[in-house]
Design an enzyme around this catalytic site. Structure first.
Site, PDB file in Angstrom:
ATOM      1  N   CYS A 126       0.841  -1.210   0.000  1.00 48.42           N
ATOM      2  CA  CYS A 126       0.000   0.000   0.000  1.00 48.42           C
ATOM      3  C   CYS A 126       0.874   1.259   0.000  1.00 48.42           C
ATOM      4  CB  CYS A 126      -0.979  -0.066   1.182  1.00 48.42           C
ATOM      5  SG  CYS A 126      -2.351   1.085   1.021  1.00 48.42           S
TER       6      CYS A 126
ATOM      7  N   HIS B 208      -3.580  -5.651   0.914  1.00 50.99           N
ATOM      8  CA  HIS B 208      -2.940  -6.004   2.192  1.00 50.99           C
ATOM      9  C   HIS B 208      -2.914  -7.518   2.387  1.00 50.99           C
ATOM     10  CE1 HIS B 208      -2.516  -1.982   4.014  1.00 50.99           C
ATOM     11  NE2 HIS B 208      -3.489  -1.687   3.162  1.00 50.99           N
TER      12      HIS B 208
ATOM     13  N   GLU C 180      -1.504  -9.216   4.521  1.00 46.67           N
ATOM     14  CA  GLU C 180      -1.448  -9.609   5.934  1.00 46.67           C
ATOM     15  C   GLU C 180      -2.825  -9.754   6.572  1.00 46.67           C
ATOM     16  OE1 GLU C 180      -0.706  -6.744   4.623  1.00 46.67           O
ATOM     17  OE2 GLU C 180      -1.229  -5.036   5.876  1.00 46.67           O
TER      18      GLU C 180
ATOM     19  N   SER D   9       1.009  -9.134  37.650  1.00 40.67           N
ATOM     20  CA  SER D   9      -0.378  -8.645  37.674  1.00 40.67           C
ATOM     21  C   SER D   9      -1.339  -9.813  37.837  1.00 40.67           C
ATOM     22  CB  SER D   9      -0.687  -7.917  36.369  1.00 40.67           C
ATOM     23  OG  SER D   9      -0.752  -8.864  35.318  1.00 40.67           O
ATOM     24  N   GLY D  10      -0.856 -11.012  37.537  1.00 39.98           N
ATOM     25  CA  GLY D  10      -1.741 -12.184  37.590  1.00 39.98           C
ATOM     26  C   GLY D  10      -2.212 -12.591  36.206  1.00 39.98           C
ATOM     27  N   GLY D  11      -1.966 -11.725  35.219  1.00 41.45           N
ATOM     28  CA  GLY D  11      -2.383 -12.030  33.849  1.00 41.45           C
ATOM     29  C   GLY D  11      -1.388 -12.954  33.149  1.00 41.45           C
ATOM     30  N   VAL D  12      -1.683 -13.200  31.877  1.00 40.30           N
ATOM     31  CA  VAL D  12      -0.876 -14.146  31.098  1.00 40.30           C
ATOM     32  C   VAL D  12       0.591 -13.698  31.024  1.00 40.30           C
ATOM     33  CG1 VAL D  12      -0.666 -15.299  28.849  1.00 40.30           C
ATOM     34  CG2 VAL D  12      -2.883 -14.492  29.614  1.00 40.30           C
ATOM     35  N   ASP D  13       0.805 -12.419  30.681  1.00 43.80           N
ATOM     36  CA  ASP D  13       2.165 -11.983  30.356  1.00 43.80           C
ATOM     37  C   ASP D  13       3.107 -12.078  31.546  1.00 43.80           C
ATOM     38  OD1 ASP D  13       0.714 -11.365  28.170  1.00 43.80           O
ATOM     39  OD2 ASP D  13       0.777  -9.196  28.449  1.00 43.80           O
ATOM     40  N   SER D  14       2.686 -11.519  32.701  1.00 43.69           N
ATOM     41  CA  SER D  14       3.607 -11.541  33.836  1.00 43.69           C
ATOM     42  C   SER D  14       3.781 -12.959  34.361  1.00 43.69           C
ATOM     43  CB  SER D  14       3.162 -10.574  34.930  1.00 43.69           C
ATOM     44  OG  SER D  14       1.872 -10.876  35.371  1.00 43.69           O
TER      45      SER D  14
END
Ligand code: XMP
Length: 516
Positions: free
Chosen positions: A80, A167, A169, A221-226
């Site tokens: 694009c 696009h 993607e 934090s308790g989330g997935v990432d941490s």
């Protein structure tokens, strides 16, 4: 490692380009569109992609690729806006046509070209452009055309340069992945060397070298990432050197703080610092109705609590780790310089503590090269319980932004009960994993109801369930009516303060996912 470098001009779907390429096993990196190319080229780079952009090539001060990109001899694919830049650099013509193309558009390729290898002559592409190439660059051959007669792709006649108007993607673009794979593997010759097992080995070595015998603090934090970051640290370093700090803001869901502690222990954590700061958050929130003010108070209090506790509990010179993802850096504008549109400021990217640690070279971000879905797969690889790996996102300010108007203990407790019921029902009915994010919102209105022979004024609870790829856009989850009705009845029968339940049927845009 063989790499495809993506130069980002601020396009909405730049991250998708990176993810698609990694999905077929080739490593990809994103850098600012106008970056000095010598700063980001390394031996592994096998090819370069120029992304789309919200800018028109005719706007003042639009970002331009470093001219060395086209001179460096590596294959380049312009998408694009990237195509427009290639065209203008070779004396072609780009114009805003009256016939704009948005959405699906048929494309036909006009000659056999390695970019279209194995792709049918006609396919449905995905377009999103105001400007169009009207005359390809003077050394370019037109290799595909859209059904509206607009140049859809062009190839340089003697240099490895390609441009596409559509696009590839975007998931709605037929054969888009095949086209990107033709470019990355076929044309650039990049090897499929990207695996999460390799990533774990690499990061483990890096962590061991960097940490040596230092203590490492990770904010949880308790989330997935941490949690996945914690698992990676625990996998790489001696457990007694790792300090995991979790601040209970009082804005968490029912039973959440206990669950977090239990999960971390199950991963082998020994030094858990569980900070009960509920009072410190609730007090300054008293009577505050404005959502941004709530966010500010929670963010500021979080920083203060964190700094005090860290100073109290840890020796100087420790390393600070955090579960920042590739997308966090991109969204906060750090990954792609000031050209990125800052979508939301993540308070884990820029707190004073993080900035000080970064400046001192004492910050480690072991997930910084990963996308969310890769972090989930990494979690599974490292034995993180699947309930965490598949957890819906939860905002930093927690329930405070799901209680519209002021936050009180009473409202927190009502919302906690109702939300816990909602989420456990979704799990039991097998709906949870089909939804990207689900939660309840306590509305600041009381509505009339009848229970037995009396009239009551109960709270109204909003239920939200959306499907999304990354939270940037979202569709309403097509909730089976029977389940919705049964869940509503269960909530009103169990949580007596709630008299009415409504289901939010707004997509994003125009609504946001959260209500505040
Ligand atoms: P919106 O409501 O902007 O949300 O459509 C998109 C995603 O971001 C989360 N969100 C936040 N996360 N702090 C966070 O850490 C915040 O202030 C915040 N606001 C929204 C939201 O839950 C959704 O996943």
């Amino acid at each position: 490692m063989d790499t495809i470098l993506i130069l980002d001009f601020g396009g909405q779907t730049t991250q998708l380009i990176g993810r698609r390429i990694r999905d077929f096993g080739v490593y990809s990196e994103i850098a600012p569109g106008d970056t000095d190319i010598s700063e980001v080229l390394h031996d592994g780079v096998k090819g370069i992609i120029l992304s789309g952009s919200p800018h028109s090539s005719w706007d003042d001060g639009t970002p331009k690729p470093d001219p060395a990109v086209l001179a460096c001899g590596l294959p380049v694919l312009g998408i694009c806006y990237g195509f427009h830049q290639l065209t203008l650099a070779d004396d072609g013509e780009v114009k805003p046509l009256p016939h704009r193309e948005y959405g699906r558009s048929g494309v036909r390729h006009l000659s056999a070209n390695s970019l279209f290898k194995g792709i049918p002559e006609e396919f449905l592409s995905w377009m999103s452009h105001g400007d169009s190439v009207t005359v390809p660059g003077k050394n370019y051959e037109l290799i595909a055309q859209s059904e509206n007669g607009i140049p859809a792709a062009a190839a340089h006649i003697n240099k490895p340069l390609w441009g596409v108007q559509f696009h590839p993607e975007v998931s709605h673009c037929e054969y888009g992945v095949e086209l990107l794979e033709n470019f990355a593997c076929g044309i650039c010759g990049a090897g499929k060397e990207w695996t999460l097992e390799k990533y774990v080995d690499q990061e483990t070595l890096k962590l061991r070298r960097k940490a040596a015998d230092k203590d490492v603090l990770l904010l949880i934090s308790g989330g997935v990432d941490s949690t996945v970051a914690a698992a990676l640290l625990l996998n790489a370093l001696p457990h007694e050197k790792i300090w995991l700090m979790y601040v209970d803001t009082g804005m968490m869901r029912k039973g959440e703080s206990d669950e977090v502690a239990e999960n971390l222990r199950s991963l082998g954590a020994e030094n858990l610092l569980l900070i009960d700061a509920r009072e410190r958050f609730l007090k300054p929130l008293d009577g505050i109705e404005d959502p941004e003010e709530k966010r500010r108070i929670i963010g500021d209090t979080f920083i203060r609590v964190q700094e005090e506790e860290v100073a109290r509990l840890l020796p100087e010179g420790y390393l600070l780790a955090q579960g920042t993802l590739y997308t966090d850096l991109i969204e906060s504008g750090q990954g792609v310089g000031n050209k990125a549109q800052v979508i939301k400021s993540h308070h884990n990217v820029g707190t004073p503590l993080v900035q000080a640690k970064r400046a001192a070279g004492e910050l480690i971000e072991p997930l910084e090269k990963l996308y969310k879905d890769e972090v989930r797969r990494l979690g599974e690889l490292l034995g993180v319980p699947s309930a965490i790996v598949r957890r819906h996102p939860f905002p930093g300010p927690g329930l405070a932004i799901r209680i519209l108007s002021d936050v009180t203990e009473e409202k927190l407790s009502i919302l906690r009960e109702a939300d816990a019921l909602y989420i456990s029902e979704l799990r039991e009915r097998g709906l949870y994993d089909r939804i990207w994010q689900a939660f309840s919102v306590l509305l600041p209105v009381r509505s009339v109801g009848v229970t037995g022979d009396t009239r009551d004024y109960g709270y109204v609870l909003g239920l939200r369930a959306v499907v999304s790829l990354d939270g940037m856009t979202a569709d309403v989850f097509d909730f089976p009516t029977k389940d919705l009705l049964e869940i509503s009845a269960k909530i009103t029968n169990t949580v007596k303060e709630i008299g009415r339940v409504v289901y939010d049927i707004s997509s994003k845009p125009p609504a946001t996912i959260e209500w505040e």
